[in-house]
Every structure is written in C-alpha cells, then in structure tokens.
Design an enzyme around this catalytic site. Structure first.
Site, PDB file in Angstrom:
ATOM      1  N   ARG A 244       0.858  -1.185   0.000  1.00 36.16           N
ATOM      2  CA  ARG A 244       0.000   0.000   0.000  1.00 36.16           C
ATOM      3  C   ARG A 244       0.895   1.236   0.000  1.00 36.16           C
ATOM      4  O   ARG A 244       1.955   1.256   0.645  1.00 36.16           O
ATOM      5  CB  ARG A 244      -0.912   0.037   1.233  1.00 36.16           C
ATOM      6  CG  ARG A 244      -2.072  -0.953   1.209  1.00 36.16           C
ATOM      7  CD  ARG A 244      -3.107  -0.626   0.130  1.00 36.16           C
ATOM      8  NE  ARG A 244      -4.252  -1.531   0.143  1.00 36.16           N
ATOM      9  CZ  ARG A 244      -4.369  -2.627  -0.622  1.00 36.16           C
ATOM     10  NH1 ARG A 244      -3.407  -2.954  -1.466  1.00 36.16           N
ATOM     11  NH2 ARG A 244      -5.454  -3.369  -0.556  1.00 36.16           N
ATOM     12  N   GLU A 273      -3.676   7.328  -4.445  1.00 35.28           N
ATOM     13  CA  GLU A 273      -4.167   6.752  -5.706  1.00 35.28           C
ATOM     14  C   GLU A 273      -5.538   7.328  -6.062  1.00 35.28           C
ATOM     15  O   GLU A 273      -6.377   7.449  -5.179  1.00 35.28           O
ATOM     16  CB  GLU A 273      -4.320   5.228  -5.575  1.00 35.28           C
ATOM     17  CG  GLU A 273      -3.025   4.508  -5.489  1.00 35.28           C
ATOM     18  CD  GLU A 273      -3.207   2.993  -5.290  1.00 35.28           C
ATOM     19  OE1 GLU A 273      -4.296   2.459  -5.584  1.00 35.28           O
ATOM     20  OE2 GLU A 273      -2.252   2.363  -4.829  1.00 35.28           O
ATOM     21  N   HIS A 291      -1.396  -0.104  -9.753  1.00 36.96           N
ATOM     22  CA  HIS A 291      -1.960  -1.048  -8.771  1.00 36.96           C
ATOM     23  C   HIS A 291      -2.529  -2.298  -9.473  1.00 36.96           C
ATOM     24  O   HIS A 291      -3.727  -2.588  -9.387  1.00 36.96           O
ATOM     25  CB  HIS A 291      -3.036  -0.359  -7.921  1.00 36.96           C
ATOM     26  CG  HIS A 291      -3.267  -1.026  -6.599  1.00 36.96           C
ATOM     27  ND1 HIS A 291      -3.608  -0.350  -5.452  1.00 36.96           N
ATOM     28  CD2 HIS A 291      -3.217  -2.339  -6.243  1.00 36.96           C
ATOM     29  CE1 HIS A 291      -3.760  -1.204  -4.452  1.00 36.96           C
ATOM     30  NE2 HIS A 291      -3.530  -2.420  -4.908  1.00 36.96           N
TER      31      HIS A 291
HETATM   32  C1  DGY Z   1      -5.424  -6.425  -2.758  1.00 33.14           C
HETATM   33  O1  DGY Z   1      -5.999  -7.480  -3.003  1.00 33.14           O
HETATM   34  O2  DGY Z   1      -5.303  -5.972  -1.633  1.00 33.14           O
HETATM   35  C2  DGY Z   1      -4.852  -5.685  -3.915  1.00 33.14           C
HETATM   36  O3  DGY Z   1      -4.154  -4.580  -3.535  1.00 33.14           O
HETATM   37  C3  DGY Z   1      -5.904  -5.348  -4.944  1.00 33.14           C
HETATM   38  O4  DGY Z   1      -6.033  -6.462  -5.700  1.00 33.14           O
END
Ligand code: DGY
Length: 335
Positions: A244, A273, A291
């Site tokens: 993240r 984002e 992402h």
């Molecule tokens: C997740 O699954 O947490 C990803 O960041 C999005 O697919």
C-alpha cells in the site's frame, strides 16, 4: 388472494467486476450494480449501503462508522481484495456486520508481479524502453543503461506473509540470498522452504540490495519507509512496493532517487491513488504501475468468485450458509 413473495435481500456491487460471476448473486439477491469505476465519496457509499443487506466492495470504497451509520439492514461486506485497510473492521463488527476478504487466490500472481517489478527497476527496463522510443539510441554503447544484478544479490522482504513467501521461493531460482523482517518470526520449516533468514528491520534496510514491501498497511506503519529508513539503505539498492502506498513517504523517496541515494524504485501502489506524486512521475529511475499486482485475468476472476461466495455465505445462503470462507479477524493482523 395469493400472498406476495417475501422481499429478497438486496446487495450493492460497487464497481463493474465480471458480470458472469456476479450473476451468481441473482439466485438469492436483488442487485444494485454500479456501472462505472469510481472512488466513492463517503456520502455516496453511505447512500448505496443504506437500503442493502450486503455489498461487494473494493479498495475504492472506504467503509467505516460514518458510512454504515444509517445502514440498518447491512449484515455483510465482501471486499474484493486481500488488503482491507479500506474497511474499519472493528466498527463493522460493533454493528454486527461481517467483513470478508480474498486471500490465497492472488498470492502467486502478486508474487510474480512483485518479482517482475523489482527486476524492471533493477535492470532499468522501462527507462530503457522510453529512451529507445524517444529516439535517443544512436548506437550500441558499452556503458549504456547499466543496472543492478538480481542473481546473487541480497533480497530483503518486509512482511513475510503468503505473498512475501511466494517472492522468497522465486528468489531461490535466481540464487539470491533472502533476508526478511516480519512482526513475528516464521517457523523453521517455512524459513527453510523459503531459504530466508529473519533479521531485524535495521539489518534488513542496511543489507538488502533489493527491498520489497509486502506488509499490510495500518496506521502504525504509516510512512514506515521515511527519509531515515531510506538513509539506511545502500545507494545501489532498489525499493519495490506492491503493498500500500501509505507505507512510503513518497516525497522522501523522490528526493532519495533524485539525489542518487537509492538506485531505483518499482511502485505499484501510491498514497493518494490514482494521483501519483509529480516528483515521482518526473524521475526516470522509478517504474510506476497502476496497482495491478494481482491483475492477471484468471486471478481477478478468482478474487471475484471468492468474494461472491463469501457474500452469499455471510448473508446465510448457499452451501456454506453462515460460514464464509474468509471472515476478516476483528483485530487487524499485520503478518
Ligand atoms: C489487494 O488485493 O489488496 C490488492 O491490492 C488489490 O487487488
């Protein structure tokens, strides 16, 4: 007079997923489906949740106490994703709402991507391609676009959950030496299988040639990689983030990359984002992707299928009624 059929439960699907999979919800529920992708504002989420029993949401949809304040029917939120920092799980639990996520089905795909992003950053693949497309290549030159090796290098993994372990397994094939740091040390058997050695966070920063962030985001680790952490890394090192964006102080990272205090970075996730810090956009030595680490077709379909199953079960229907496969623990775990 015939009795009216009882009203069916209603669910909200917050963005287009895969229609053929989402259609499985039709068997049990009426569906309100959003037809466009959006980062939903709190008011829009609150309005969408107000008259539904369940919802399929994604990381675009923060759901906490404010969003559920008037959602008196809501009993289940199925997040299509493994990360769930968009959900205030304790607030949902206090309101009796079950939250679920989609672990496991995306592990290998995400590990593939993390490895690829690390390699792209280390070997300057996108930088070289942009340079070539821009017409700068005037002839083969011995010292052009020299990067950092992967084979034989020290890989550092911060966050040794399922995806971190998948990356460590891949590193074996590249002859890397793998170090990791995690909230808790892994059992010996897992360390052996991953050929990974547990070290403290400072050692990980100082010794990694390529550092990958694979840990869940929580307010406690906001800007974990800040100017001080970056200063402990080797100037020849690369940093890759598939977790993240909030884990990294992006301004400090841009400064380190600009000043040559870090060789390169690979970023799939960003703090604001879809906004990307213009200082990062301007740098050649950072590979930026939107992402997509879990984004293979098969895996994104598997994530939706699992989230649909979780929602059906959490709302008390289907073969696993009342027993969704992936309830999120109320105390968020940092693995
Ligand atoms: C997740 O699954 O947490 C990803 O960041 C999005 O697919």
């Amino acid at each position: 007079m015939a009795e009216a059929a009882p009203a069916r439960p209603r669910v909200w699907v917050s963005q287009p997923l895969f229609d053929d999979i989402v259609a499985r919800l039709d068997e049990y529920f009426d569906i309100d489906a959003n037809r466009s992708v959006a980062d939903h504002a709190p008011d829009a989420i609150a309005a969408a949740l107000r008259d539904v029993d369940g919802a399929l949401v994604t990381l675009n949809d923060p759901v906490g106490a404010a969003e559920i304040a008037r959602a008196t029917r809501l009993r289940a939120i199925a997040n299509v994703g493994v990360g769930y920092n968009n959900l205030d799980v304790p607030a949902l639990a206090r309101a009796g709402i079950v939250a679920t996520n989609t672990p496991d089905v995306l592990t290998e795909t995400t590990a593939d991507f993390g490895f690829a992003l690390m390699m792209a950053a280390a070997r300057r693949i996108t930088e070289a391609e942009h340079w070539l497309r821009a017409g700068h290549w005037q002839g083969w030159a011995f010292r052009n676009m020299l990067g950092q090796d992967i084979h034989g290098a020290t890989l550092g993994i911060l966050g040794m959950g399922r995806i971190g372990q998948g990356i460590a397994r891949r590193a074996i094939g590249f002859g890397m030496r793998t170090l990791y740091h995690n909230r808790s040390r892994l059992p010996d058997a897992v360390e052996r299988e991953c050929r990974a050695r547990y070290v403290d966070a400072d050692t990980l920063l100082a010794q990694s040639d390529h550092l990958l962030l694979v840990l869940p985001y929580a307010p406690e680790n906001h800007h974990l990689i800040d100017a001080a952490a970056l200063a402990r890394m080797k100037p020849s090192a690369t940093l890759t983030n598939i977790a993240r964006g909030g884990l990294i102080d992006e301004a400090a990272l841009a400064e380190a990359l600009h000043a040559g205090r870090l060789a390169a970075a690979g970023l799939d996730v960003f703090e604001g984002e879809p906004r990307v810090d213009p200082r990062l956009l301007a740098l050649p030595n950072v590979v930026l992707t939107p992402h997509i680490a879990s984004g293979s077709l098969a895996t994104r379909r598997a994530m939706v299928a699992l989230a649909v199953d979780n929602l059906i079960a959490a709302l008390g229907y289907g073969p696993d009624a009342g027993r969704p496969r992936n309830p999120i623990p109320v105390k968020p775990t940092l693995s």
